[in-house]
Scaffold this motif. Structure first.
Motif, PDB file in Angstrom:
ATOM      1  N   ALA A  29       0.832  -1.208   0.000  1.00  0.00           N
ATOM      2  CA  ALA A  29       0.000   0.000   0.000  1.00  0.00           C
ATOM      3  C   ALA A  29       0.871   1.265   0.000  1.00  0.00           C
ATOM      4  O   ALA A  29       0.588   2.224  -0.732  1.00  0.00           O
ATOM      5  N   ILE A  30       1.914   1.265   0.788  1.00  0.00           N
ATOM      6  CA  ILE A  30       2.827   2.416   0.828  1.00  0.00           C
ATOM      7  C   ILE A  30       3.519   2.577  -0.524  1.00  0.00           C
ATOM      8  O   ILE A  30       3.603   3.681  -1.068  1.00  0.00           O
ATOM      9  N   THR A  31       3.991   1.483  -1.090  1.00  0.00           N
ATOM     10  CA  THR A  31       4.662   1.519  -2.392  1.00  0.00           C
ATOM     11  C   THR A  31       3.734   2.042  -3.480  1.00  0.00           C
ATOM     12  O   THR A  31       4.142   2.842  -4.336  1.00  0.00           O
ATOM     13  N   ALA A  32       2.477   1.609  -3.452  1.00  0.00           N
ATOM     14  CA  ALA A  32       1.499   2.080  -4.442  1.00  0.00           C
ATOM     15  C   ALA A  32       1.293   3.590  -4.328  1.00  0.00           C
ATOM     16  O   ALA A  32       1.232   4.301  -5.340  1.00  0.00           O
ATOM     17  N   GLN A  33       1.225   4.100  -3.108  1.00  0.00           N
ATOM     18  CA  GLN A  33       1.060   5.541  -2.905  1.00  0.00           C
ATOM     19  C   GLN A  33       2.279   6.305  -3.411  1.00  0.00           C
ATOM     20  O   GLN A  33       2.149   7.351  -4.043  1.00  0.00           O
ATOM     21  N   ILE A  44       2.649   6.583   4.053  1.00  0.00           N
ATOM     22  CA  ILE A  44       2.610   5.727   5.246  1.00  0.00           C
ATOM     23  C   ILE A  44       1.258   5.833   5.932  1.00  0.00           C
ATOM     24  O   ILE A  44       0.649   4.823   6.313  1.00  0.00           O
ATOM     25  N   ILE A  45       0.751   7.055   6.086  1.00  0.00           N
ATOM     26  CA  ILE A  45      -0.545   7.269   6.729  1.00  0.00           C
ATOM     27  C   ILE A  45      -1.661   6.601   5.921  1.00  0.00           C
ATOM     28  O   ILE A  45      -2.538   5.929   6.477  1.00  0.00           O
ATOM     29  N   ALA A  46      -1.626   6.742   4.605  1.00  0.00           N
ATOM     30  CA  ALA A  46      -2.638   6.121   3.744  1.00  0.00           C
ATOM     31  C   ALA A  46      -2.529   4.597   3.784  1.00  0.00           C
ATOM     32  O   ALA A  46      -3.548   3.891   3.813  1.00  0.00           O
ATOM     33  N   GLY A  47      -1.310   4.070   3.802  1.00  0.00           N
ATOM     34  CA  GLY A  47      -1.118   2.625   3.886  1.00  0.00           C
ATOM     35  C   GLY A  47      -1.664   2.055   5.170  1.00  0.00           C
ATOM     36  O   GLY A  47      -2.309   0.997   5.180  1.00  0.00           O
TER      37      GLY A  47
END
Length: 86
Positions: A29-33, A44-47
């Motif tokens: 999720a972090i990588t996608a953001q 990081i917050i979005a992940g």
């Protein structure tokens, strides 16, 4: 964070065994953001919000430590409280 800054996040804890592969999921999720051009802290917050949603809306299959629900939707309920001044 690359600038040397740091922060803490506080979220709701969900009482469940549906937590299998949370580490893989948050890193993806972090990588996608980051791939979308989002800054590291926001990614990081979005992940974290996404992983919280996948746990909160877990699916009941199998037994033991089950899978996350990767079709979960992030809502205001999944947003972490971010502490910059620690």
């Amino acid at each position: 964070i690359t600038s040397g800054d740091h922060f803490w996040m506080k979220t709701t804890r969900f009482d469940t065994q549906r937590t299998h592969r949370t580490g893989d999921t948050i890193s993806a999720a972090i990588t996608a953001q980051l791939g979308l051009g989002i800054d590291l802290k926001s990614a990081i917050i979005a992940g974290k919000a996404y992983v919280d949603a996948t746990i909160r809306d877990g699916i009941l299959v199998g037994h033991g430590y089950g899978p996350l629900n990767h079709l979960a939707v992030v809502t205001a309920q999944n947003q972490a409280v971010v502490y910059d001044d620690i």
